[in-house]
Design a protein around this motif. Structure first.
Motif, PDB file in Angstrom:
ATOM      1  N   MET A 125      13.021 -18.817 -10.263  1.00 48.06           N
ATOM      2  CA  MET A 125      13.756 -19.282  -9.084  1.00 48.06           C
ATOM      3  C   MET A 125      13.287 -20.673  -8.686  1.00 48.06           C
ATOM      4  O   MET A 125      14.097 -21.527  -8.297  1.00 48.06           O
ATOM      5  N   ALA A 126      11.983 -20.901  -8.766  1.00 47.92           N
ATOM      6  CA  ALA A 126      11.452 -22.225  -8.429  1.00 47.92           C
ATOM      7  C   ALA A 126      12.020 -23.294  -9.348  1.00 47.92           C
ATOM      8  O   ALA A 126      12.395 -24.390  -8.911  1.00 47.92           O
ATOM      9  N   LEU A 127      12.113 -22.984 -10.641  1.00 44.82           N
ATOM     10  CA  LEU A 127      12.691 -23.951 -11.583  1.00 44.82           C
ATOM     11  C   LEU A 127      14.168 -24.183 -11.273  1.00 44.82           C
ATOM     12  O   LEU A 127      14.667 -25.307 -11.397  1.00 44.82           O
ATOM     13  N   GLY A 128      14.871 -23.127 -10.880  1.00 48.04           N
ATOM     14  CA  GLY A 128      16.267 -23.288 -10.487  1.00 48.04           C
ATOM     15  C   GLY A 128      16.418 -24.189  -9.269  1.00 48.04           C
ATOM     16  O   GLY A 128      17.333 -25.015  -9.202  1.00 48.04           O
ATOM     17  N   VAL A 129      15.524 -24.038  -8.294  1.00 47.08           N
ATOM     18  CA  VAL A 129      15.541 -24.903  -7.116  1.00 47.08           C
ATOM     19  C   VAL A 129      15.300 -26.346  -7.523  1.00 47.08           C
ATOM     20  O   VAL A 129      15.947 -27.273  -7.004  1.00 47.08           O
ATOM     21  N   LEU A 130      14.386 -26.581  -8.454  1.00 45.96           N
ATOM     22  CA  LEU A 130      14.140 -27.942  -8.943  1.00 45.96           C
ATOM     23  C   LEU A 130      15.309 -28.477  -9.761  1.00 45.96           C
ATOM     24  O   LEU A 130      15.416 -29.680  -9.979  1.00 45.96           O
ATOM     25  N   ALA A 131      16.176 -27.583 -10.225  1.00 48.34           N
ATOM     26  CA  ALA A 131      17.337 -28.022 -10.994  1.00 48.34           C
ATOM     27  C   ALA A 131      18.498 -28.415 -10.086  1.00 48.34           C
ATOM     28  O   ALA A 131      19.173 -29.415 -10.345  1.00 48.34           O
ATOM     29  N   LYS A 132      18.728 -27.619  -9.019  1.00 48.21           N
ATOM     30  CA  LYS A 132      19.927 -27.901  -8.216  1.00 48.21           C
ATOM     31  C   LYS A 132      19.789 -27.576  -6.741  1.00 48.21           C
ATOM     32  O   LYS A 132      20.754 -27.757  -5.996  1.00 48.21           O
ATOM     33  N   GLY A 133      18.652 -27.072  -6.303  1.00 45.74           N
ATOM     34  CA  GLY A 133      18.480 -26.896  -4.880  1.00 45.74           C
ATOM     35  C   GLY A 133      18.352 -25.463  -4.404  1.00 45.74           C
ATOM     36  O   GLY A 133      18.192 -24.531  -5.204  1.00 45.74           O
ATOM     37  N   PRO A 134      18.439 -25.233  -3.098  1.00 49.66           N
ATOM     38  CA  PRO A 134      18.164 -23.926  -2.484  1.00 49.66           C
ATOM     39  C   PRO A 134      19.052 -22.795  -2.968  1.00 49.66           C
ATOM     40  O   PRO A 134      18.697 -21.625  -2.811  1.00 49.66           O
ATOM     41  N   VAL A 135      20.221 -23.106  -3.534  1.00 47.39           N
ATOM     42  CA  VAL A 135      21.122 -22.054  -4.005  1.00 47.39           C
ATOM     43  C   VAL A 135      20.439 -21.165  -5.039  1.00 47.39           C
ATOM     44  O   VAL A 135      20.756 -19.982  -5.168  1.00 47.39           O
ATOM     45  N   ALA A 136      19.466 -21.717  -5.773  1.00 45.50           N
ATOM     46  CA  ALA A 136      18.752 -20.938  -6.790  1.00 45.50           C
ATOM     47  C   ALA A 136      17.794 -19.928  -6.174  1.00 45.50           C
ATOM     48  O   ALA A 136      17.320 -19.025  -6.868  1.00 45.50           O
ATOM     49  N   LEU A 137      17.502 -20.055  -4.892  1.00 43.71           N
ATOM     50  CA  LEU A 137      16.710 -19.064  -4.160  1.00 43.71           C
ATOM     51  C   LEU A 137      17.629 -18.072  -3.451  1.00 43.71           C
ATOM     52  O   LEU A 137      17.380 -16.864  -3.451  1.00 43.71           O
ATOM     53  N   VAL A 138      18.708 -18.569  -2.881  1.00 43.32           N
ATOM     54  CA  VAL A 138      19.617 -17.737  -2.091  1.00 43.32           C
ATOM     55  C   VAL A 138      20.324 -16.695  -2.955  1.00 43.32           C
ATOM     56  O   VAL A 138      20.332 -15.495  -2.635  1.00 43.32           O
TER      57      VAL A 138
END
Length: 608
Positions: free
Chosen positions: A214-227
């Motif tokens: 999830m952290a890598l996803g956030v670094l890829a495109k933002g908070p949507v990767a956490l939500v």
């Protein structure tokens, strides 16, 4: 055949799968290598960057490499705060290893796509059950689920397209997919395995992986990767009645610490460097506004993504409604009472629906937004087919009819693709950007090959559907047809399109490097082509059609400093809008629809 004989045959089958475990894993590796090579690596760098998004990401990565500034992304002389830095970092590191080229720009996306294929295979190998309360002794079924599942995840238009493109979409999608698969592995293993590594149970390690990805996803495109993963997990756990149970077993401290350690530092550094400018651009424009209003003229109706998914997962998507229905989500009590290891289908359905509903609710709509649900849809379809292959007896009630109708629709799609291929020369309209495409396509016989491949797949599917004992192998026609078409037709057609549409700009970019005088401005008239920035490795000023129509274009040339002349790349229609004639400028080179000209700025100003 009596019950004892059936049990004997069943035990012999199980013994086979247990005794040949090493061979099966070797075959699995070879299978994963084959489908990954075909889908993501063949001819990966053989075509140039594609306008418009890909060169913007790739050029920002190149800027990081040449400037050494790995905090602030720059493109065309300006900061680029659209997305976080993971794409730029990975492409930049690839450039350092493989050199600055198209293959280096795309291999990080390809590897991210392959990682999901591999983890999908692994998850299906151990948890690929299609029904609640299903026995765990069906080792053969699990292996089959893994083999076909990896193929469906890899061999579909969307996963291939973004796995071969150097943009952030694949890193977000793979981050979400890897996070959710990691969560399910943690969830499944926590209920079945007590093995420990590094002092932690295998289940807790996978739970930590959930936070890491999830952290890598956030670094890829933002908070949507956490939500999106967070909402998916909550809804799933509430449905199966395991919420409190999982909350208690989750290593929250290690998980959240890993997430914060990976995702937060860059946001702090870039905010310290650029303050409110970064916050307004990234969080305001590219997160909140994209969800609440139309950005970059990309609206869409609430059902926008339904046909998008149909195309994105073709030819497998025709079975998606039936596969979802086959999960029997209305029988909640059965799922609540079933072992964790059988919950993969319901988990993927939650994953699929959360992403679909979230982006359908967004006002701005782009096809790539639903890319993260493709692995979930592929796994749901996989579970449906693994059950069909394992269960040789047809179900009662309406299910055989629904399967028959889905099979007919499958055949219709294959035949339709074949007909479209045969008739492509009549269906393709004139395109000024690709003036010779139709002729080149006809000369290559690729349309004929495509028609033959899809027609053969369609007739094969018809044969399999007609004979009751072979219907469960209908998926083979899709698999073989898709692989053959993509390898022998899709890739060569992409090369022709690149030569027609993008090669002229690359050739003009090389000419710019030779012709451009010190301090001379390079200007593009019309719809901006970001590939020029990457291939010229210069700042390119953009004068749009609206600028020409409304007057700012002339103001630009009045205020431009430097030498009296400028280099312009444009099409004739935009030069005509400036009321320029052939005698007003020097044509340095023309490629396709584009001209590279040198003109005195005062000549343009005088036309105002």
């Amino acid at each position: 055949m009596n019950k004892a004989t059936v049990e004997k045959d069943k035990n012999m089958g199980l013994n086979f799968w247990e005794k040949n475990l090493k061979t099966l894993w070797i075959f699995s590796v070879l299978w994963l290598l084959l489908i990954s090579f075909v889908a993501f690596l063949v001819n990966l760098g053989s075509i140039g960057l594609m306008d418009k998004t890909e060169p913007m990401f790739v050029e920002a990565a190149r800027q990081m490499v040449i400037t050494g500034d790995w905090v602030t992304p720059y493109w065309n002389g300006e900061t680029r705060f659209d997305k976080p830095p993971l794409t730029y970092w990975l492409v930049g590191l690839s450039f350092k290893v493989f050199g600055i080229n198209e293959w280096g720009a795309r291999i990080p996306s390809a590897l991210a796509a392959i990682a999901v294929v591999i983890l999908g295979f692994y998850t299906l190998r151990y948890f690929g059950f299609s029904r609640a309360n299903e026995t765990q002794n069906s080792d053969k079924k699990l292996w089959f689920s893994a083999f076909i599942g990896a193929a469906i995840i890899a061999l579909n238009p969307f996963w291939i397209a973004w796995g071969r493109t150097g943009v952030s979409d694949m890193f977000l999608s793979s981050g979400i997919a890897l996070a959710l698969l990691s969560f399910f592995l943690g969830y499944g293993y926590s209920g079945t395995s007590s093995k420990q590594y590094l002092g932690l149970s295998i289940g807790r390690l996978w739970y930590i992986g959930f936070w890491v990805f999830m952290a890598l996803g956030v670094l890829a495109k933002g908070p949507v990767a956490l939500v999106l993963p967070g909402v998916t997990v909550i809804i799933f756990l509430l449905y199966v009645g395991r919420f409190i149970e999982v909350v208690k077993e989750t290593p929250w401290l290690l998980g959240i610490s890993s997430f914060l350690l990976i995702s937060v530092p860059w946001f702090i550094l870039v905010t310290l460097a650029h303050g409110q400018e970064y916050i307004n651009t990234f969080f305001g424009l590219h997160n909140v506004q994209r969800f609440t209003s139309v950005v970059s003229r990309h609206p869409g109706a609430w059902y926008y993504y339904l046909p998008v998914i149909l195309v994105g997962l073709v030819p497998w998507s025709i079975y998606l409604p039936l596969a979802i229905a086959n999960l029997r989500v209305w029988q909640r009590q059965k799922w609540v009472n079933s072992p964790r290891s059988t919950h993969l289908g319901i988990f993927c359905l939650c994953w699929f629906l959360v992403i679909l509903i979230f982006f359908s609710s967004s006002v701005t709509k782009l096809a790539g937004y639903v890319l993260p649900l493709i692995p979930a849809g592929a796994i749901i379809i996989t579970l449906f087919w693994s059950e069909k292959v394992e269960n040789k007896q047809e179900e009662s009630g309406i299910w055989p009819l629904l399967f028959w109708l889905s099979g007919l629709a499958n055949i219709g799609i294959l035949m339709g693709l074949g007909a479209a291929s045969f008739m492509s020369s009549q269906l393709i309209g004139e395109d000024i950007m690709m003036p010779q495409f139709k002729e080149l396509l006809q000369a290559s016989n690729l349309a004929m090959k495509g028609g033959i491949i899809w027609s053969f797949a369609g007739f094969s599917a018809l044969f399999l559907l007609f004979f009751r004992n072979y219907r469960r192998w209908l998926w083979v026609a899709n698999l073989v047809g898709f692989m053959a078409f993509f390898t022998w037709v899709g890739l060569p057609v992409a090369k022709i399109i690149d030569n027609q549409r993008q090669l002229p700009l690359r050739e003009l970019s090389e000419m710019v490097k030779v012709e451009r005088q010190p301090g001379e401005k390079l200007v593009f008239l019309g719809f901006m082509r970001p590939t020029l920035v990457f291939y010229t490795q210069e700042v390119v000023d953009s004068v749009t059609e609206a600028d020409i129509d409304n007057g700012p274009a002339f103001e630009y040339f009045k205020k431009t400093d430097g030498p009296a002349t400028v280099l312009i790349i444009s099409e004739d229609k935009y030069l005509n809008k400036l009321r320029l004639t052939n005698s007003d400028y020097e044509v340095i080179r023309q490629e396709g629809a584009f001209k590279l000209i040198r003109i005195n700025k005062q000549t343009i100003i005088n036309k105002n």
